[in-house]
Design a protein around this motif. Structure first.
Motif, PDB file in Angstrom:
ATOM      1  N   GLY A  56      -4.809   8.436  -3.644  1.00 28.66           N
ATOM      2  CA  GLY A  56      -5.313   7.200  -4.230  1.00 28.66           C
ATOM      3  C   GLY A  56      -4.498   6.681  -5.403  1.00 28.66           C
ATOM      4  O   GLY A  56      -4.012   5.552  -5.384  1.00 28.66           O
ATOM      5  N   PRO A  57      -4.282   7.494  -6.442  1.00 29.36           N
ATOM      6  CA  PRO A  57      -3.481   7.029  -7.580  1.00 29.36           C
ATOM      7  C   PRO A  57      -2.057   6.668  -7.193  1.00 29.36           C
ATOM      8  O   PRO A  57      -1.470   5.735  -7.740  1.00 29.36           O
ATOM      9  CB  PRO A  57      -3.500   8.228  -8.534  1.00 29.36           C
ATOM     10  N   ALA A  58      -1.494   7.385  -6.235  1.00 27.09           N
ATOM     11  CA  ALA A  58      -0.118   7.115  -5.813  1.00 27.09           C
ATOM     12  C   ALA A  58      -0.014   5.729  -5.171  1.00 27.09           C
ATOM     13  O   ALA A  58       0.930   4.976  -5.432  1.00 27.09           O
ATOM     14  CB  ALA A  58       0.362   8.189  -4.836  1.00 27.09           C
ATOM     15  N   VAL A  59      -0.995   5.389  -4.335  1.00 25.67           N
ATOM     16  CA  VAL A  59      -0.986   4.069  -3.694  1.00 25.67           C
ATOM     17  C   VAL A  59      -1.185   2.969  -4.726  1.00 25.67           C
ATOM     18  O   VAL A  59      -0.520   1.931  -4.704  1.00 25.67           O
ATOM     19  CB  VAL A  59      -2.081   3.996  -2.612  1.00 25.67           C
ATOM     20  N   SER A  60      -2.086   3.196  -5.674  1.00 25.09           N
ATOM     21  CA  SER A  60      -2.388   2.189  -6.688  1.00 25.09           C
ATOM     22  C   SER A  60      -1.214   1.957  -7.631  1.00 25.09           C
ATOM     23  O   SER A  60      -1.103   0.889  -8.246  1.00 25.09           O
ATOM     24  CB  SER A  60      -3.619   2.617  -7.505  1.00 25.09           C
ATOM     25  N   ALA A  61      -0.331   2.935  -7.772  1.00 26.88           N
ATOM     26  CA  ALA A  61       0.792   2.820  -8.703  1.00 26.88           C
ATOM     27  C   ALA A  61       1.955   2.012  -8.139  1.00 26.88           C
ATOM     28  O   ALA A  61       2.860   1.622  -8.875  1.00 26.88           O
ATOM     29  CB  ALA A  61       1.288   4.212  -9.087  1.00 26.88           C
ATOM     30  N   ILE A  62       1.965   1.726  -6.829  1.00 25.92           N
ATOM     31  CA  ILE A  62       3.052   0.966  -6.222  1.00 25.92           C
ATOM     32  C   ILE A  62       2.945  -0.493  -6.651  1.00 25.92           C
ATOM     33  O   ILE A  62       1.857  -1.067  -6.650  1.00 25.92           O
ATOM     34  CB  ILE A  62       2.981   1.065  -4.685  1.00 25.92           C
ATOM     35  N   PRO A  63       4.069  -1.130  -7.043  1.00 19.59           N
ATOM     36  CA  PRO A  63       4.025  -2.554  -7.399  1.00 19.59           C
ATOM     37  C   PRO A  63       3.442  -3.393  -6.276  1.00 19.59           C
ATOM     38  O   PRO A  63       3.644  -3.093  -5.098  1.00 19.59           O
ATOM     39  CB  PRO A  63       5.512  -2.895  -7.632  1.00 19.59           C
ATOM     40  N   LEU A  64       2.736  -4.471  -6.621  1.00 19.33           N
ATOM     41  CA  LEU A  64       1.991  -5.246  -5.639  1.00 19.33           C
ATOM     42  C   LEU A  64       2.886  -5.786  -4.524  1.00 19.33           C
ATOM     43  O   LEU A  64       2.537  -5.729  -3.346  1.00 19.33           O
ATOM     44  CB  LEU A  64       1.253  -6.398  -6.326  1.00 19.33           C
ATOM     45  N   PHE A 148      -6.283  -1.430   2.339  1.00 20.66           N
ATOM     46  CA  PHE A 148      -6.960  -2.712   2.175  1.00 20.66           C
ATOM     47  C   PHE A 148      -7.433  -2.892   0.734  1.00 20.66           C
ATOM     48  O   PHE A 148      -7.250  -3.957   0.135  1.00 20.66           O
ATOM     49  CB  PHE A 148      -8.158  -2.798   3.119  1.00 20.66           C
ATOM     50  N   GLY A 149      -8.052  -1.855   0.185  1.00 20.49           N
ATOM     51  CA  GLY A 149      -8.588  -1.951  -1.171  1.00 20.49           C
ATOM     52  C   GLY A 149      -7.513  -2.130  -2.222  1.00 20.49           C
ATOM     53  O   GLY A 149      -7.656  -2.939  -3.149  1.00 20.49           O
ATOM     54  N   SER A 150      -6.412  -1.393  -2.117  1.00 20.79           N
ATOM     55  CA  SER A 150      -5.326  -1.504  -3.102  1.00 20.79           C
ATOM     56  C   SER A 150      -4.681  -2.880  -3.041  1.00 20.79           C
ATOM     57  O   SER A 150      -4.364  -3.492  -4.072  1.00 20.79           O
ATOM     58  CB  SER A 150      -4.271  -0.432  -2.846  1.00 20.79           C
ATOM     59  N   ASN A 151      -4.478  -3.380  -1.839  1.00 18.02           N
ATOM     60  CA  ASN A 151      -3.835  -4.681  -1.690  1.00 18.02           C
ATOM     61  C   ASN A 151      -4.679  -5.809  -2.273  1.00 18.02           C
ATOM     62  O   ASN A 151      -4.156  -6.781  -2.811  1.00 18.02           O
ATOM     63  CB  ASN A 151      -3.548  -4.946  -0.218  1.00 18.02           C
ATOM     64  N   GLN A 152      -5.998  -5.679  -2.184  1.00 17.71           N
ATOM     65  CA  GLN A 152      -6.909  -6.701  -2.700  1.00 17.71           C
ATOM     66  C   GLN A 152      -7.446  -6.356  -4.087  1.00 17.71           C
ATOM     67  O   GLN A 152      -8.325  -7.045  -4.597  1.00 17.71           O
ATOM     68  CB  GLN A 152      -8.069  -6.889  -1.736  1.00 17.71           C
ATOM     69  N   HIS A 153      -6.918  -5.274  -4.675  1.00 22.50           N
ATOM     70  CA  HIS A 153      -7.381  -4.819  -5.999  1.00 22.50           C
ATOM     71  C   HIS A 153      -8.885  -4.589  -6.030  1.00 22.50           C
ATOM     72  O   HIS A 153      -9.574  -4.919  -7.000  1.00 22.50           O
ATOM     73  CB  HIS A 153      -6.994  -5.842  -7.085  1.00 22.50           C
ATOM     74  N   ASP A 154      -9.419  -4.047  -4.959  1.00 30.30           N
ATOM     75  CA  ASP A 154     -10.854  -3.784  -4.891  1.00 30.30           C
ATOM     76  C   ASP A 154     -11.104  -2.537  -4.040  1.00 30.30           C
ATOM     77  O   ASP A 154     -11.745  -2.600  -2.988  1.00 30.30           O
ATOM     78  CB  ASP A 154     -11.583  -4.991  -4.294  1.00 30.30           C
ATOM     79  N   ILE A 155     -10.575  -1.417  -4.512  1.00 31.92           N
ATOM     80  CA  ILE A 155     -10.774  -0.151  -3.798  1.00 31.92           C
ATOM     81  C   ILE A 155     -12.256   0.229  -3.735  1.00 31.92           C
ATOM     82  O   ILE A 155     -12.713   0.733  -2.698  1.00 31.92           O
ATOM     83  CB  ILE A 155      -9.948   0.968  -4.448  1.00 31.92           C
ATOM     84  N   PRO A 156     -13.058  -0.011  -4.805  1.00 28.26           N
ATOM     85  CA  PRO A 156     -14.481   0.340  -4.716  1.00 28.26           C
ATOM     86  C   PRO A 156     -15.193  -0.346  -3.551  1.00 28.26           C
ATOM     87  O   PRO A 156     -15.955   0.288  -2.817  1.00 28.26           O
ATOM     88  CB  PRO A 156     -15.049  -0.117  -6.062  1.00 28.26           C
ATOM     89  N   LEU A 157     -14.945  -1.650  -3.340  1.00 26.40           N
ATOM     90  CA  LEU A 157     -15.609  -2.359  -2.246  1.00 26.40           C
ATOM     91  C   LEU A 157     -15.142  -1.827  -0.896  1.00 26.40           C
ATOM     92  O   LEU A 157     -15.961  -1.630   0.024  1.00 26.40           O
ATOM     93  CB  LEU A 157     -15.324  -3.857  -2.335  1.00 26.40           C
ATOM     94  N   ALA A 158     -13.840  -1.582  -0.765  1.00 27.58           N
ATOM     95  CA  ALA A 158     -13.315  -1.042   0.489  1.00 27.58           C
ATOM     96  C   ALA A 158     -13.889   0.343   0.756  1.00 27.58           C
ATOM     97  O   ALA A 158     -14.205   0.687   1.912  1.00 27.58           O
ATOM     98  CB  ALA A 158     -11.789  -0.983   0.439  1.00 27.58           C
ATOM     99  N   SER A 159     -14.056   1.135  -0.302  1.00 25.09           N
ATOM    100  CA  SER A 159     -14.632   2.473  -0.147  1.00 25.09           C
ATOM    101  C   SER A 159     -16.090   2.401   0.281  1.00 25.09           C
ATOM    102  O   SER A 159     -16.551   3.196   1.112  1.00 25.09           O
ATOM    103  CB  SER A 159     -14.512   3.247  -1.463  1.00 25.09           C
ATOM    104  N   ILE A 160     -16.823   1.433  -0.288  1.00 24.09           N
ATOM    105  CA  ILE A 160     -18.226   1.253   0.093  1.00 24.09           C
ATOM    106  C   ILE A 160     -18.320   0.861   1.565  1.00 24.09           C
ATOM    107  O   ILE A 160     -19.179   1.357   2.308  1.00 24.09           O
ATOM    108  CB  ILE A 160     -18.894   0.177  -0.793  1.00 24.09           C
ATOM    109  N   ALA A 161     -17.434  -0.032   2.013  1.00 23.04           N
ATOM    110  CA  ALA A 161     -17.435  -0.452   3.418  1.00 23.04           C
ATOM    111  C   ALA A 161     -17.136   0.726   4.335  1.00 23.04           C
ATOM    112  O   ALA A 161     -17.793   0.898   5.380  1.00 23.04           O
ATOM    113  CB  ALA A 161     -16.408  -1.563   3.626  1.00 23.04           C
TER     114      ALA A 161
END
Length: 257
Positions: A56-64, A148-161
């Protein structure tokens, strides 16, 4: 992409993976040993959680920009693979995905396997079958949610889905104690294939510094366009499979020298 579209895309994609994992676990539990099968589920979830914690942190650290290019390319590959199989199934060139048949096959294989006890697990085969099913399908669920969550800056919503999809399928599996054959998985795979292909094209182009007319609204044209093309291919392939009409006896008589 709106929050609703993000939730729906992740939910549908994860439902497909959850159905396959649930079918495997049910086969292991019904044909072999429920305790060992559930131990395999727990073991798979523990390993999966450890992988997600590091990934998770590794994916989030990649530039957009780089993230969208990579994610777009990967989603496009997955989407085209799913869409290709869905088109072939819908047109009759490939057998439909039969969850009931898969369940019976898994049960037959499980019953035929030798029973062995290892490391405190009474039935190692049931444990291994459940462990692999949960881990492999769970990795795909995690990948879908993280990308999906990292790309849309909403990992919590993607995780809930993703969690909602897994929970719904798991509850349904426990309730019926059998394969989820009524889930229209072939239709789901067609829809998800279209969506993944559309998002892959959209995000890949954005990662390459391209600009879509209307920004996110371009998806409202891109996704239906891909769906229309896919349905057109299904229709064309179905016509191609139609047998030539048999010649009548009178026609054959006229054609004889």
């Amino acid at each position: 992409m709106t929050a609703g579209a993000l939730f729906l895309a992740v939910f549908l994609a994860c439902v497909v993976e959850a159905v396959e994992a649930t079918t495997i676990v049910l086969a292991a539990g019904i044909a072999r040993d429920w305790r060992s099968a559930l131990q395999g589920v727990v073991g798979g979830l523990v390993v999966l959680a450890a992988i997600i914690a590091g990934l998770g942190p590794a994916v989030s650290a990649i530039p957009l920009g780089g993230l969208r290019l990579v994610v777009g390319a990967i989603l496009l590959i997955f989407g085209l693979q799913w869409l290709r199989k869905a088109i072939l199934r819908a047109s009759g060139y490939k057998a439909l995905h039969d969850e009931d048949l898969i369940f019976r096959t898994e049960v037959a294989a499980a019953r035929a396997a030798e029973r062995q006890s290892r490391r405190g697990v009474s039935d190692w085969y049931a444990f291994t079958l459940s462990f692999k099913g949960v881990l492999l399908e769970g990795l795909e669920v995690a990948f879908i949610a993280l990308t999906f969550g990292s790309n849309q800056h909403d990992i919590p919503l993607a995780s809930i889905a993703a969690a909602a999809a897994v929970l719904v399928v798991a509850v349904a599996g426990v309730a019926v104690r059998g394969p989820l054959a009524r889930v229209p998985e072939n239709t789901l795979k067609f829809i998800v294939g279209v969506m993944l292909t559309g998002f892959g094209m959209f995000w890949g182009a954005e990662g390459a510094q391209a600009h879509w007319p209307g920004s996110d609204a371009a998806l409202l044209v891109l996704v239906p366009g891909i769906a229309g093309l896919a349905l057109g291919l299904v229709a064309a392939l179905r016509r191609r499979r139609r047998p030539e009409p048999a010649l009548s006896a009178s026609v054959l008589a006229r054609e004889r020298p």
